[in-house]
Design an enzyme around this catalytic site. Structure first.
Site: not given
Ligand code: CP
Length: 306
Positions: A51-52, A80, A101, A129
């Site tokens: 999603r993100t 590396k 991320r 998040h």
């Molecule tokens: N909600 C969320 O962060 O989903 P993903 O881990 O798929 O990005």
């Protein structure tokens, strides 16, 4: 230049404006279709995501911009031994804005300190998040019509669940918020949230173990996954992974207008039979994630559309 590391980086007024912009994007997508022409978004994902990452990419494409990036540490020079500080200096040469991320708490913050472009924390370990929180706030405000005067049940992995930590931090700024924290003993909310955020700010909350006991009083039920990747041993994960399963029978205990949210992915914690219940809002929530990320990209790039 502005980054987004935590939902608290925006004041309540700024958040209201961002959510208003997201709602306008939802209603008038054509108005924004060329807003980011010539701009590039880099998605630097050291941890898996559906999603993100893809909603960020969809957001930039919807704005007429382009995207580049990597979807795992293995497919970048992190494999590396390259540091995030060096990586972001390089990404700054290639893109105008970066969503990152990382499994390590604070890694996007470290990157932001060396970056020449805005960095967005797209999830750092068990910490924060913020763009999921923006998604959650937009979903709640759009479907409930308000962000205050709500009783919110947070259920599942409250210990490692970064979405829960970010959401609590964001919601305590609205009046009349009350939390019901639903978790097994081993996955209770950490003390830095219970004591330093909830108690310190005088926010009413209760901690319960049985989901059934909490259901009747909730306006929002925020389900979370027990995250295999955050456990140190398999045995604990196996013991706890099916601790909560939201079923049709449990939904019968809830208010008629309660909303079920989940940041997703789900494993077993919401039975698929619940998906057809009009109160199940988690797929709509994922759609709101695109609008709010479009609004965020525009805001951090300082692009106004009239
Ligand atoms: N909600 C969320 O962060 O989903 P993903 O881990 O798929 O990005």
């Amino acid at each position: 230049m502005r980054h987004l590391m935590s939902p608290l980086d925006f004041s309540v007024d700024e958040l209201d404006k961002l959510l208003d912009l997201a709602n306008d994007i939802e209603k008038n997508p054509g108005k924004y279709a060329h807003a980011c022409e010539g701009k590039k978004l880099a998605t630097c994902f050291y941890e898996p995501s559906t999603r993100t990452r893809l909603s960020f990419e969809a957001a930039m494409l919807n704005l007429g911009g382009s995207v580049l990036g990597f979807s795992s540490a293995d497919s970048s020079s992190a494999a590396k031994g390259e540091s995030v500080s060096d990586t972001i200096r390089i990404i700054s040469c290639y893109a105008d804005i970066c969503a990152m991320r990382h499994p390590k708490e604070g890694a996007p913050l470290v990157a932001s300190q060396k970056s020449l472009i805005p960095v967005i924390n797209a999830g750092d370990g068990g910490h924060q998040h913020p763009t999921q929180t923006l998604t959650d706030l937009l979903t709640i405000r759009s479907l409930k019509g308000r962000l205050g005067d709500l009783t919110i049940g947070l259920c599942g992995d409250l210990k490692f669940g970064r979405t829960v930590h970010s959401l609590i931090n964001a919601l305590i700024r609205y009046p009349g918020i009350r939390f019901v924290l639903i978790s097994p003993e081993e996955l209770k909310i950490p003390s830095y949230i219970r004591e330093d955020v909830l108690v310190a700010n005088g926010i009413p909350f209760t901690e319960v173990e049985r989901l059934e006991d909490a259901m009747p009083e909730l306006d929002i039920l925020y389900m979370t996954r027990v995250q295999k990747e955050r456990f140190f041993n398999e045995e604990d994960y196996v013991r706890l992974k099916n601790y909560y399963i939201l079923t049709k029978a449990k939904m019968e205990l809830a208010k008629e207008d309660m909303l079920v949210l989940h940041p997703l992915p789900r494993v077993n914690e919401i039975s698929v039979e619940v998906d057809d219940d009009p109160r199940a809002a988690y797929f709509r929530q994922a759609q709101y994630g695109v609008y709010v990320r479009m609004a965020l990209i525009l805001t951090l790039l300082g692009i106004e559309v009239n």
